[in-house]
Motif scaffolding. Sequence first.
Motif, PDB file in Angstrom:
ATOM      1  N   GLY A   1       0.777  -1.234   0.000  1.00 48.17           N
ATOM      2  CA  GLY A   1       0.000   0.000   0.000  1.00 48.17           C
ATOM      3  C   GLY A   1       0.808   1.284   0.000  1.00 48.17           C
TER       4      GLY A   1
ATOM      5  N   HIS B   1      -8.817  -2.770  -0.396  1.00 47.27           N
ATOM      6  CA  HIS B   1      -7.584  -2.231   0.181  1.00 47.27           C
ATOM      7  C   HIS B   1      -7.342  -0.791  -0.235  1.00 47.27           C
TER       8      HIS B   1
ATOM      9  N   THR C   1      -8.809   1.638   2.174  1.00 50.68           N
ATOM     10  CA  THR C   1      -7.927   1.824   3.340  1.00 50.68           C
ATOM     11  C   THR C   1      -6.784   2.771   3.006  1.00 50.68           C
TER      12      THR C   1
ATOM     13  N   THR D   1      -5.294  -9.671  -0.856  1.00 46.85           N
ATOM     14  CA  THR D   1      -5.936  -8.485  -1.415  1.00 46.85           C
ATOM     15  C   THR D   1      -6.370  -8.733  -2.854  1.00 46.85           C
TER      16      THR D   1
END
Length: 458
Positions: free
Chosen positions: A62, A273, A276, A336
């Motif tokens: 990420g 994801h 987030t 993910t």
Amino acid sequence: MNEIKDTNPVNFQTAKEAIGWIVGRMEKLGIKPGLSRMQMLLEKLGHPERRLKFIHVAGTNGKGSTCAYLTSVLRQCGYDVGTFTSPYLEKYTNRIQVNGADIEDEALLRLVNEMKPIVDEIGETEVGPPSMFEISTALAIMYFAKVAYPDYVVWETGLGGRLDSTNVVNPVVTIITNVGHDHMDILGDTLEQVAAEKAGIIKAGVPVITAVEPDDVWRVIERTAKEKKATLYSLHQQFSYSNTKSDLDHQTFDFNGPFRNLKEVPITLNGQHQLTNAAVAVMTLEVLRQYYACIVDDEDLYKGLTETRWPGRLEMISNEPRILLDGAHNPEGAATLAAALTNVYRYRKLHLMMGMLSTKNHTGYLRHILPLVDTLIVTEPDFHKKGDASRLAEIASELLHDMNRKVDIVIERDWKRALETLTSRTEQDDLAVVSGTLYLISDVRSWITYQTDSEKGW
């Protein structure tokens, strides 16, 4: 942009020569954790890092998406934004950008020629020669501080945090996206040890934003923040989000933060994801507004998030046939990807081509992916640390036996032939996925997009 005085004799005649000297150190010197060489290098360069405002970003997965969100929004707000990211997908200069444009060859050449005598001098001392990544990090700092002068620098760690070469700056804000099973051969045997390495970028009094879970891993971050008297903003505690809409290429969420709430925040990147990652970016921007008077209007925030792109991560690179690229290369990344393949994309059959480095947790990755695929094509990236395709196929076969599931497994070491096989098997209602190390993603992306090989690397 200002001219840089040539105080040293020219060592390289072209940017290509200079880049060759830098990247050639990767195979010779490898990864060299530690800050002594970087500290000495920056001291001899006059500490250019002290002139810049860094947003320092660490995490297992990420990081890149979060950096992309921040860069897009800050640019939309009218700020000049430098970014330093790794690995790069197409060419070396991708890693050092201002407002989305690569460092110019002329500037790169001048700066490297200025640095080289200092690098050589340090190589003769007890700390030893600076590595490829250390020189690249110093090059980025020099470019931002002496040539481009961005308002903010979005500053992504390479590996870990505590001993990463990027950890020589004092940022205005720190981000730790998450902690997962990656680089454990270097960072530690447990998630708590990995978390401690990533928490090493936390600086005294500098606010920290994180989405780290579960609690025992999060506590490592919390403990370090308390020790450093750094205010911690944690997902599900100081800030949260709730998904309000999830369609292909369009998601929205409500953001709840300590300073204000935001409704129907839009993004176009796919997968749970990314909600987030976007929430972490929004919390970071809120901290910049609150602490540093950064001007972020809602209209610019929403437009910047909507226009964020991140190549090689759930990127539909071809529509006929449909080919999805995703650089998932560890168990968390695979989870993910599997969630996105289950919830976002529709297909009759799923054909997956994968290639890995030899150092990764292949079993953990495959456990998430194998229940979904109809065809598994294992190949090898064009990189010296490539994982053996036959061994990958063996691990897959063992796991499939335990799952009592049959999947057609194809071994093709040549990634271009593997891509041909993948393409030939993907019919109109099917979905093809290329996943694994970004070294493979880079090659496949360049080949499909430009019909050329990439210069991918760290």
